[in-house]
Design a protein around this motif. Sequence first.
Motif, short mmCIF file in Angstrom:
data_model
loop_
_atom_site.label_atom_id
_atom_site.label_comp_id
_atom_site.label_asym_id
_atom_site.label_seq_id
_atom_site.Cartn_x
_atom_site.Cartn_y
_atom_site.Cartn_z
N ARG A 183 -5.25 2.68 2.26
CA ARG A 183 -4.71 4.01 1.91
C ARG A 183 -5.37 5.10 2.75
O ARG A 183 -4.72 6.02 3.22
CB ARG A 183 -4.96 4.30 0.43
CG ARG A 183 -3.94 3.67 -0.47
CD ARG A 183 -4.17 4.07 -1.91
NE ARG A 183 -2.96 3.86 -2.68
CZ ARG A 183 -2.01 4.76 -2.85
NH1 ARG A 183 -2.16 5.96 -2.35
NH2 ARG A 183 -0.93 4.48 -3.53
N VAL B 30 -6.05 -3.05 -1.07
CA VAL B 30 -4.61 -2.84 -1.11
C VAL B 30 -4.21 -2.47 -2.55
O VAL B 30 -4.96 -2.71 -3.49
CB VAL B 30 -3.85 -4.12 -0.68
CG1 VAL B 30 -4.29 -4.54 0.71
CG2 VAL B 30 -4.07 -5.25 -1.67
N ASP B 31 -3.03 -1.88 -2.69
CA ASP B 31 -2.56 -1.51 -4.03
C ASP B 31 -2.17 -2.74 -4.84
O ASP B 31 -2.43 -2.83 -6.03
CB ASP B 31 -1.33 -0.59 -3.93
CG ASP B 31 -1.71 0.80 -3.43
OD1 ASP B 31 -2.91 1.00 -3.16
OD2 ASP B 31 -0.81 1.65 -3.32
N VAL C 269 0.86 -1.18 0.00
CA VAL C 269 0.00 0.00 0.00
C VAL C 269 0.90 1.23 0.00
O VAL C 269 1.76 1.36 0.87
CB VAL C 269 -0.91 0.03 1.25
CG1 VAL C 269 -1.74 1.31 1.27
CG2 VAL C 269 -1.82 -1.18 1.28
#
Lengths: 663, 121
Positions: free
Chosen positions: A571, A600-601, A526
């Motif tokens: 985030r 999450v990224d 993240v």
Amino acid sequence: MMDDMGAIFREEVRDLLESLERGLLDLKARPGDMGLINQVFRDLHTVKGSGAMFGFTELAAFIHEFETVFDRIRSGDLAAGPDILRLALAAKDEIPGLVEGLPDPEGQRAAILQGLRAIMGGEAVAEGQGAGADEAPVAVGEGPSRLWFRLTGAALAMGARPEIVLDELRGLGATQVVADLSDLPPLDRLDVEACAVGWAMEMPAGVTTAQLEEVFLFVDAEWRLEPAVQAAAPVAVSAVAAATGPATGAAAPAAPAGAAAPAARADQNGTTLRVPAERLDALMDSVGELVIVEARLTELARQSRDPALMATAEQITRLAGGLRDATMTMRMVPMRSLVGRFRRLVMDLSDKLGKPVNFSVIGEETELDKTVIEKLADPLVHILRNSIDHGMETPEERAATEKPREGLIELSAVHAGAEVLIRLSDDGRGIDAAKVRAKAVAKGLIAADAVLSDAQTFALIFEPGFSTSEQVTELSGRGVGMDVVRRTIDSLRGSIEIDSKPGRGTTVTLRLPLTLAIIEGLLIEVAGERYTLPMASVQEIVELPPEKAVAEGAAEFLDIRGRFVPFLRLRRLFDCAGEPGAAQNVVIVQSGEVRVGIVVDRIVGTNQTVIKQMSKLHADVRAVSGATILGDGSVALILDVAHLVGMGRASGEAGAQMREMAA
Amino acid sequence: MSKSVLTVDDSPSIRRMIAMTLQEAGYAVTEAVDGQDGLTKALAQPFDAIITDQNMPNMDGLSFIRALRQHPQGKGVPVVVLSTESEEGLKQQAREAGALGWMVKPFTQDKLLAVIKKVVG
């Protein structure tokens, strides 16, 4: 069969002789015609070859010289002059007689051969030299030998099959066959049609090079046979014996045998070794460090693309995994060690309170990490006390509700994946949700008009300062509430749930991880930072639908196969700057019965997470339960799933309320 | 499933002899009369092994092997060359063309079976 073949051969020869005669006659007219020369040569060759096959050796020998002449004509050494053609036609005429095995009374054949030889410049035409006389078998040395071989070049494309070669070598007695991977190129440089693997093996005494030549006859292979170096192990042993011999005197040879024997006996008797717990802890710490270094090594090996290093790293990974599992197993203690204490406690309590209780235990043999067991004792005692003190009715009350006089308390421990489920259930009066609620309102824990489910209401019991017992009893009300239980379970990365039915009883369920030291983790990213989620709590990973890419409102839901699951954006939670990438993932985690999505990224992968406790300075940091060191040496925080799920559930409930209001 | 062998030889007697020997030993045998015929047959269906003569009209053994190895389905099939010559030169040429091995005529049925077994497994 060979009789049939003879008939076929005779017919074949008739056809070939016609062709041969025509060719020779045409060649007279066109002496330099290569096509004709080749045809004549081929016809002769076929008659010779087939003749030899079917036992017409005299014929084959005769034609061999005839053929040799045409071979030289073919290669330009000789010209197909009239003399040669005349002799050739004469020779051709001899062939039917040779096929029928007729004698040669006038020595015609010998004369023809003589003529052919004269044309060839008097040099003797060697008889077919065959495959070369077999050399005398040569054995390498007296003892066993070592053979090494590798297929070369295009051997595989040519149809060579190393497994057949290996089978043949095994037939000769090859043992200890090992693949030699030293020349294995990295994957991106691997030629799929080449065989980069070599093999080495022990061959028994008496294997000859001739035998091996036979094996490798059809295989394009490099190979060498050399006398085996005396097996390494015995040499090492005798060296050790020599070294220790003088120092320890005559007792030395007996010592290893003596040392080994008692150990073996101990195993047979199933003897248990008692080891101080701190040594196990130290071992576990070392294994933890090893797992971290191993991850680093694997990462470096991967970057280097060096196959030998990668292979070594892989072995280390396997060994470290085995060591980790073995160490963890060593730390496992059966629940039985706790249960004894509980039995005594139940007996004492039921005597004191005049509430006869039948205490039964299921899964005494279920094993848990030593640390977990140790920390589990107090919370379980607490729950048990509450159960008998508050939950259990008096025998008179029970008789009035048609329950058996004797109460029942059941403790069960079962494995469920990477978790252990510990259930403590009683058949007592159950928890009065209204009473709990009233108390919580009175204590200011919830608003008077809060809408709570039963499970949420029961969960209030674990809030600090909550106690339902109307009069503080000597036993359970010692100012220590159930909140301590919850905190202990949290610290073990477990969860706790209460289910209760009025008049029917209460069940408290604890979910605990099997071990505290090393867990399987899911590494996520993240805003450029890496975090680990315990794999045991990860249910699934889905993609964040594009329309949800941008945060909106307080509570957000995902439709997971028809069920709404609230989700959190890390985030946002961590207040990260910048924008996420186009494709975000949602990790669905579960704690207890509740599922929450975590946005999450990026998913990085799984890893062996060696848990490092956070310092006391960070004790108040929720959402993070520890830290771990990654293969590249950086630190990743371990997210506290129970806490995240709690947050997600809270936001989900808020959202649900909002939707209800809107409706 | 029985292993399949393609025998390519312009000599009917040798072809028959090979076919009968291998069939008796349980192999499925297909015959081709020269390199051209052999190539067509070898590309039409997979074989576990190919035995080919060297000296043949239309297309000789080595040309047949070279052509065969040009095709993806022709790679990896073991090919044994039959020849009456035993010079290293031909062996080397045969190797370079993509032959796995060679067998010198005359050969016995036992020898043929041993060679095929060695090649096919």
